[in-house]
Write a protein that holds these residues in place. Structure first.
Motif, PDB file in Angstrom:
ATOM      1  N   ALA A  52       0.854  -0.556  -0.079  1.00  0.00           N
ATOM      2  CA  ALA A  52       0.018  -0.164  -0.101  1.00  0.00           C
ATOM      3  C   ALA A  52       0.652   1.090   0.125  1.00  0.00           C
ATOM      4  CB  ALA A  52      -0.953   0.158   0.905  1.00  0.00           C
ATOM      5  N   ASN A  53       1.851   1.559   0.766  1.00  0.00           N
ATOM      6  CA  ASN A  53       3.042   2.460   0.766  1.00  0.00           C
ATOM      7  C   ASN A  53       3.474   2.529  -0.402  1.00  0.00           C
ATOM      8  OD1 ASN A  53       2.269   3.028   2.997  1.00  0.00           O
ATOM      9  ND2 ASN A  53       4.040   2.012   4.555  1.00  0.00           N
ATOM     10  N   ASP A  54       3.858   0.999  -1.171  1.00  0.00           N
ATOM     11  CA  ASP A  54       4.893   1.583  -2.180  1.00  0.00           C
ATOM     12  C   ASP A  54       3.721   2.480  -4.080  1.00  0.00           C
ATOM     13  OD1 ASP A  54       6.596   0.750  -1.126  1.00  0.00           O
ATOM     14  OD2 ASP A  54       6.820  -1.463  -1.879  1.00  0.00           O
ATOM     15  N   CYS A  55       2.682   1.900  -4.007  1.00  0.00           N
ATOM     16  CA  CYS A  55       1.586   2.789  -4.546  1.00  0.00           C
ATOM     17  C   CYS A  55       0.852   3.390  -3.704  1.00  0.00           C
ATOM     18  CB  CYS A  55       0.426   1.535  -5.300  1.00  0.00           C
ATOM     19  SG  CYS A  55      -0.247   0.262  -4.159  1.00  0.00           S
ATOM     20  N   GLU A  56       1.054   4.450  -3.311  1.00  0.00           N
ATOM     21  CA  GLU A  56       0.258   5.323  -2.757  1.00  0.00           C
ATOM     22  C   GLU A  56       0.625   6.671  -3.840  1.00  0.00           C
ATOM     23  OE1 GLU A  56      -2.183   7.385  -0.206  1.00  0.00           O
ATOM     24  OE2 GLU A  56      -1.367   5.610   0.276  1.00  0.00           O
ATOM     25  N   LEU A  57       1.191   6.715  -4.684  1.00  0.00           N
ATOM     26  CA  LEU A  57       1.359   7.832  -4.772  1.00  0.00           C
ATOM     27  C   LEU A  57       1.133   7.821  -6.482  1.00  0.00           C
ATOM     28  CD1 LEU A  57       4.664   9.052  -4.763  1.00  0.00           C
ATOM     29  CD2 LEU A  57       2.758  10.154  -3.381  1.00  0.00           C
ATOM     30  N   HIS A  58       0.483   6.778  -6.813  1.00  0.00           N
ATOM     31  CA  HIS A  58       0.300   6.109  -8.373  1.00  0.00           C
ATOM     32  C   HIS A  58      -1.002   5.446  -8.722  1.00  0.00           C
ATOM     33  CE1 HIS A  58       1.222   2.210  -8.275  1.00  0.00           C
ATOM     34  NE2 HIS A  58       1.792   2.802  -8.315  1.00  0.00           N
ATOM     35  N   SER A  59      -1.227   5.027  -7.626  1.00  0.00           N
ATOM     36  CA  SER A  59      -2.913   4.618  -7.361  1.00  0.00           C
ATOM     37  C   SER A  59      -3.810   4.775  -5.942  1.00  0.00           C
ATOM     38  CB  SER A  59      -3.275   2.761  -8.253  1.00  0.00           C
ATOM     39  OG  SER A  59      -3.752   2.394  -7.772  1.00  0.00           O
ATOM     40  N   PRO A  60      -3.985   5.827  -5.910  1.00  0.00           N
ATOM     41  CA  PRO A  60      -4.703   5.789  -4.458  1.00  0.00           C
ATOM     42  C   PRO A  60      -5.586   4.585  -3.854  1.00  0.00           C
ATOM     43  CG  PRO A  60      -4.079   8.052  -5.254  1.00  0.00           C
ATOM     44  CD  PRO A  60      -4.819   7.115  -5.815  1.00  0.00           C
ATOM     45  N   SER A  61      -6.289   4.594  -4.824  1.00  0.00           N
ATOM     46  CA  SER A  61      -7.208   3.788  -4.024  1.00  0.00           C
ATOM     47  C   SER A  61      -7.145   2.357  -4.324  1.00  0.00           C
ATOM     48  CB  SER A  61      -8.779   4.282  -5.375  1.00  0.00           C
ATOM     49  OG  SER A  61      -8.091   3.420  -6.701  1.00  0.00           O
ATOM     50  N   LEU A  62      -5.706   1.745  -4.964  1.00  0.00           N
ATOM     51  CA  LEU A  62      -5.389   0.426  -4.979  1.00  0.00           C
ATOM     52  C   LEU A  62      -5.066   0.549  -2.964  1.00  0.00           C
ATOM     53  CD1 LEU A  62      -4.739  -2.291  -5.810  1.00  0.00           C
ATOM     54  CD2 LEU A  62      -2.604  -1.251  -6.905  1.00  0.00           C
ATOM     55  N   SER A  63      -4.376   1.649  -3.064  1.00  0.00           N
ATOM     56  CA  SER A  63      -3.137   1.896  -1.740  1.00  0.00           C
ATOM     57  C   SER A  63      -4.466   1.371  -0.772  1.00  0.00           C
ATOM     58  CB  SER A  63      -2.763   2.858  -1.494  1.00  0.00           C
ATOM     59  OG  SER A  63      -2.556   3.122  -0.290  1.00  0.00           O
ATOM     60  N   ALA A  64      -5.462   2.335  -0.339  1.00  0.00           N
ATOM     61  CA  ALA A  64      -6.764   1.864  -0.231  1.00  0.00           C
ATOM     62  C   ALA A  64      -7.030   1.344   0.826  1.00  0.00           C
ATOM     63  CB  ALA A  64      -7.555   3.346  -0.169  1.00  0.00           C
ATOM     64  N   GLU A  65      -7.441   0.051  -0.557  1.00  0.00           N
ATOM     65  CA  GLU A  65      -7.773  -0.800  -0.529  1.00  0.00           C
ATOM     66  C   GLU A  65      -7.278  -2.077  -0.190  1.00  0.00           C
ATOM     67  OE1 GLU A  65     -10.082  -4.286  -3.766  1.00  0.00           O
ATOM     68  OE2 GLU A  65      -9.878  -2.241  -3.922  1.00  0.00           O
ATOM     69  N   LEU A  66      -5.445  -1.910  -0.618  1.00  0.00           N
ATOM     70  CA  LEU A  66      -4.915  -3.108   0.243  1.00  0.00           C
ATOM     71  C   LEU A  66      -4.832  -2.908   1.454  1.00  0.00           C
ATOM     72  CD1 LEU A  66      -1.592  -2.974  -1.975  1.00  0.00           C
ATOM     73  CD2 LEU A  66      -3.245  -4.544  -1.403  1.00  0.00           C
ATOM     74  N   ARG A  67      -5.089  -1.352   2.114  1.00  0.00           N
ATOM     75  CA  ARG A  67      -5.123  -1.070   3.119  1.00  0.00           C
ATOM     76  C   ARG A  67      -6.296  -1.984   4.360  1.00  0.00           C
ATOM     77  NH1 ARG A  67      -2.017   4.350   2.479  1.00  0.00           N
ATOM     78  NH2 ARG A  67      -0.407   3.726   3.115  1.00  0.00           N
ATOM     79  N   TYR A  68      -7.356  -1.808   3.461  1.00  0.00           N
ATOM     80  CA  TYR A  68      -8.226  -2.235   4.642  1.00  0.00           C
ATOM     81  C   TYR A  68      -8.237  -3.867   3.916  1.00  0.00           C
ATOM     82  CZ  TYR A  68     -13.487  -4.549   4.268  1.00  0.00           C
ATOM     83  OH  TYR A  68     -14.748  -5.066   4.472  1.00  0.00           O
ATOM     84  N   PHE A  69      -7.548  -4.465   3.111  1.00  0.00           N
ATOM     85  CA  PHE A  69      -7.520  -5.748   3.259  1.00  0.00           C
ATOM     86  C   PHE A  69      -6.582  -6.247   4.203  1.00  0.00           C
ATOM     87  CE2 PHE A  69      -8.377  -6.944  -0.848  1.00  0.00           C
ATOM     88  CZ  PHE A  69      -9.517  -6.767  -1.336  1.00  0.00           C
ATOM     89  N   ALA A  70      -5.275  -5.310   4.892  1.00  0.00           N
ATOM     90  CA  ALA A  70      -4.261  -5.201   5.890  1.00  0.00           C
ATOM     91  C   ALA A  70      -5.481  -5.660   7.150  1.00  0.00           C
ATOM     92  CB  ALA A  70      -3.462  -4.631   5.642  1.00  0.00           C
TER      93      ALA A  70
END
Length: 73
Positions: A52-70
């Motif tokens: 989630a931290n790696d993709c925060e800049l280029h894909s915030p929605s993916l980052s949020a989804e990964l944090r939700y799963f975590a």
């Protein structure tokens, strides 16, 4: 050209249906849940947060989804 027809009629009877239902009930009642170690769970949470931290800049929605799963653990 040839035309092919398929008959998909179920030829099962009442007792076959009861036996199938009983097998499915038995499998559902006695299903074994896999045991996940606490360390494996923590590593998975860490890995998802790292992604989630790696993709925060280029894909915030993916980052949020990964944090939700975590957060679901």
């Amino acid at each position: 050209m040839s035309a092919t027809t398929y008959n998909t009629f179920a030829e099962t009877g009442y007792f076959a249906n009861i036996a199938t239902a009983a097998r499915q009930l038995f499998a559902a009642v006695f299903a074994v849940q896999p045991v996940v170690s606490q360390r494996n769970k923590e590593e998975t949470i860490w890995w998802l947060n790292s992604l989630a931290n790696d993709c925060e800049l280029h894909s915030p929605s993916l980052s949020a989804e990964l944090r939700y799963f975590a957060s679901r653990g």
